[in-house]
Each structure stands twice: as C-alpha cells, then as structure tokens.
Scaffold this motif. Sequence first.
Motif, mmCIF file in Angstrom:
data_model
loop_
_atom_site.group_PDB
_atom_site.id
_atom_site.type_symbol
_atom_site.label_atom_id
_atom_site.label_comp_id
_atom_site.label_asym_id
_atom_site.label_seq_id
_atom_site.Cartn_x
_atom_site.Cartn_y
_atom_site.Cartn_z
ATOM 1 N N ILE A 88 0.840 -1.196 0.000
ATOM 2 C CA ILE A 88 0.000 0.000 0.000
ATOM 3 C C ILE A 88 0.877 1.248 0.000
ATOM 4 C CG2 ILE A 88 -1.613 1.356 1.419
ATOM 5 C CD1 ILE A 88 -2.981 -0.880 -0.144
ATOM 6 N N ARG A 89 1.953 1.244 0.768
ATOM 7 C CA ARG A 89 2.882 2.385 0.786
ATOM 8 C C ARG A 89 3.428 2.649 -0.625
ATOM 9 N NH1 ARG A 89 5.416 4.945 4.750
ATOM 10 N NH2 ARG A 89 4.966 3.287 6.221
ATOM 11 N N ASP A 90 3.855 1.602 -1.327
ATOM 12 C CA ASP A 90 4.347 1.743 -2.704
ATOM 13 C C ASP A 90 3.267 2.344 -3.600
ATOM 14 O OD1 ASP A 90 6.704 0.353 -1.936
ATOM 15 O OD2 ASP A 90 5.841 -1.581 -2.549
ATOM 16 N N ALA B 146 -5.407 5.671 -9.867
ATOM 17 C CA ALA B 146 -5.534 4.216 -9.914
ATOM 18 C C ALA B 146 -4.293 3.625 -10.567
ATOM 19 C CB ALA B 146 -6.764 3.817 -10.719
ATOM 20 N N LEU B 147 -3.957 2.426 -10.156
ATOM 21 C CA LEU B 147 -2.834 1.701 -10.753
ATOM 22 C C LEU B 147 -3.257 0.264 -11.007
ATOM 23 C CD1 LEU B 147 0.038 3.011 -8.467
ATOM 24 C CD2 LEU B 147 -0.389 3.659 -10.844
ATOM 25 N N VAL B 148 -2.619 -0.336 -11.995
ATOM 26 C CA VAL B 148 -2.908 -1.724 -12.342
ATOM 27 C C VAL B 148 -1.775 -2.599 -11.814
ATOM 28 C CG1 VAL B 148 -3.345 -3.337 -14.229
ATOM 29 C CG2 VAL B 148 -4.137 -0.966 -14.411
ATOM 30 N N ILE B 149 -2.162 -3.688 -11.195
ATOM 31 C CA ILE B 149 -1.208 -4.692 -10.743
ATOM 32 C C ILE B 149 -1.119 -5.727 -11.856
ATOM 33 C CG2 ILE B 149 -0.681 -6.434 -8.992
ATOM 34 C CD1 ILE B 149 -2.505 -4.734 -7.070
ATOM 35 N N THR B 150 0.102 -5.931 -12.373
ATOM 36 C CA THR B 150 0.283 -6.825 -13.514
ATOM 37 C C THR B 150 1.167 -8.016 -13.153
ATOM 38 O OG1 THR B 150 2.192 -5.582 -14.320
ATOM 39 C CG2 THR B 150 0.030 -4.938 -15.178
ATOM 40 N N ASP B 151 1.087 -9.039 -14.002
ATOM 41 C CA ASP B 151 1.979 -10.183 -13.856
ATOM 42 C C ASP B 151 3.245 -9.933 -14.678
ATOM 43 O OD1 ASP B 151 1.352 -10.763 -16.536
ATOM 44 O OD2 ASP B 151 0.106 -12.496 -16.044
ATOM 45 N N ASP B 152 4.102 -10.947 -14.781
ATOM 46 C CA ASP B 152 5.375 -10.797 -15.494
ATOM 47 C C ASP B 152 5.209 -10.548 -16.989
ATOM 48 O OD1 ASP B 152 6.760 -11.124 -13.130
ATOM 49 O OD2 ASP B 152 7.060 -13.278 -13.428
ATOM 50 N N SER C 12 -8.892 4.118 0.439
ATOM 51 C CA SER C 12 -9.702 4.833 1.438
ATOM 52 C C SER C 12 -10.595 3.873 2.209
ATOM 53 C CB SER C 12 -10.557 5.905 0.762
ATOM 54 O OG SER C 12 -9.739 6.888 0.177
ATOM 55 N N ARG C 13 -11.219 2.928 1.503
ATOM 56 C CA ARG C 13 -12.059 1.927 2.177
ATOM 57 C C ARG C 13 -11.221 1.042 3.095
ATOM 58 N NH1 ARG C 13 -14.583 2.728 -2.598
ATOM 59 N NH2 ARG C 13 -13.400 1.166 -3.763
ATOM 60 N N ALA C 14 -10.007 0.709 2.671
ATOM 61 C CA ALA C 14 -9.121 -0.111 3.502
ATOM 62 C C ALA C 14 -8.732 0.629 4.777
ATOM 63 C CB ALA C 14 -7.873 -0.501 2.713
ATOM 64 N N ILE C 15 -8.443 1.911 4.650
ATOM 65 C CA ILE C 15 -8.093 2.719 5.823
ATOM 66 C C ILE C 15 -9.279 2.776 6.775
ATOM 67 C CG2 ILE C 15 -7.502 5.036 6.653
ATOM 68 C CD1 ILE C 15 -6.091 5.428 3.898
ATOM 69 N N HIS C 16 -10.456 2.974 6.223
ATOM 70 C CA HIS C 16 -11.667 3.067 7.040
ATOM 71 C C HIS C 16 -11.888 1.786 7.850
ATOM 72 C CE1 HIS C 16 -15.522 4.498 8.348
ATOM 73 N NE2 HIS C 16 -16.154 3.491 7.780
ATOM 74 N N SER D 272 -1.144 1.393 9.702
ATOM 75 C CA SER D 272 -1.306 -0.023 10.050
ATOM 76 C C SER D 272 -1.426 -0.926 8.823
ATOM 77 C CB SER D 272 -2.518 -0.216 10.963
ATOM 78 O OG SER D 272 -3.729 0.008 10.262
ATOM 79 N N ILE D 273 -1.782 -0.373 7.660
ATOM 80 C CA ILE D 273 -1.887 -1.193 6.446
ATOM 81 C C ILE D 273 -0.799 -0.863 5.428
ATOM 82 C CG2 ILE D 273 -4.371 -1.561 6.715
ATOM 83 C CD1 ILE D 273 -4.729 0.499 4.378
ATOM 84 N N GLY D 274 0.065 0.091 5.730
ATOM 85 C CA GLY D 274 1.089 0.530 4.782
ATOM 86 C C GLY D 274 1.965 -0.578 4.237
ATOM 87 N N GLY D 275 2.266 -1.568 5.037
ATOM 88 C CA GLY D 275 3.111 -2.677 4.603
ATOM 89 C C GLY D 275 2.356 -3.837 3.994
ATOM 90 N N ASP D 276 1.023 -3.749 3.978
ATOM 91 C CA ASP D 276 0.205 -4.829 3.399
ATOM 92 C C ASP D 276 0.340 -4.838 1.878
ATOM 93 O OD1 ASP D 276 -0.682 -5.227 5.980
ATOM 94 O OD2 ASP D 276 -2.760 -4.609 5.586
ATOM 95 N N PRO D 277 0.188 -6.003 1.263
ATOM 96 C CA PRO D 277 0.231 -6.064 -0.204
ATOM 97 C C PRO D 277 -0.941 -5.289 -0.809
ATOM 98 C CG PRO D 277 0.157 -8.276 0.763
ATOM 99 C CD PRO D 277 -0.014 -7.308 1.872
#
Length: 142
Positions: A31-33, A45-51, A65-69, A76-81
Amino acid sequence: MDGGPCATLLGMTLREVMHSHLPTLDTANTIRDTVDKMDIYQFPALVITDDEHRPLAVITEGDISRAIHGADSLLSIGGDPALAYATKDPVTLPGTTEIGEALYTMLNRGLTVIPVMEGESMAGIVLRMDLMQALLADAAGG
C-alpha cells in the motif's frame, strides 16, 4: 453494442485516448508503494500486472480509502500487499473499442478505470473522465 446514450460520431477508440506511459505495480508492491506512485504520477488508480504485463487487479484511491476506514490507520496497512485491497480480475477492453461503448460499459458497471489491452498484454489505461472529455470534444468538433 452501439454505446447507448454515450455514442460518438467519429468512432474514436480507446487506443486514441488511453494513458500508455503509466507505472504499474506487481504482486510484491505494498500500500505504501501504491500511495507513493499515485502521488508521484498524480494518477488515482494503478494496475497490478503479472510478469507478462497482463492485468491481475486494479487498485484505486477509493480502494485504499475503504481499507483505511476498515483498519486502525493508514500506517497499520502501509506494509500490506496492494493486491489484498485491489479489485481482482478487472474488466478490460481492447484498444479498438469505441469510446462511447467504453463509457457505457464503465457507467453500467460502476467503474472509474479500465485497462486497455492489445492482445494479451496491457497497452494502457483509461479513466472515465478521459472518455467524457473525449466525447465532449468530439461533439464540439474537436
């Protein structure tokens, strides 16, 4: 499909309005990244892609924002994927899709971004606002 009330006169396609030079995330990004890249590139928005540069998920400011809420804090979620909070298996459209049809799809599905595909790989991304601007410019004659 004719694009419903969002039809365009000139047949402009997603390939003509997409953002093609945006950063992506991979499954190891946090989340920090994500917040850092959204800030640096000023993109919501960003897209998470495969190789192979295929979209696995889309994460938006709204998702974060929903995750923070639902958490104690952003810290507390900054290091989460990022993938844990993203929309998996996102709706995609080929670059040849007319913008009116794409906007119609986005409005009907409540989407703010769509990855644009060329074959099996992501070529870019479009925002709902990009499509509205293009349609209005088209209607105004340029």
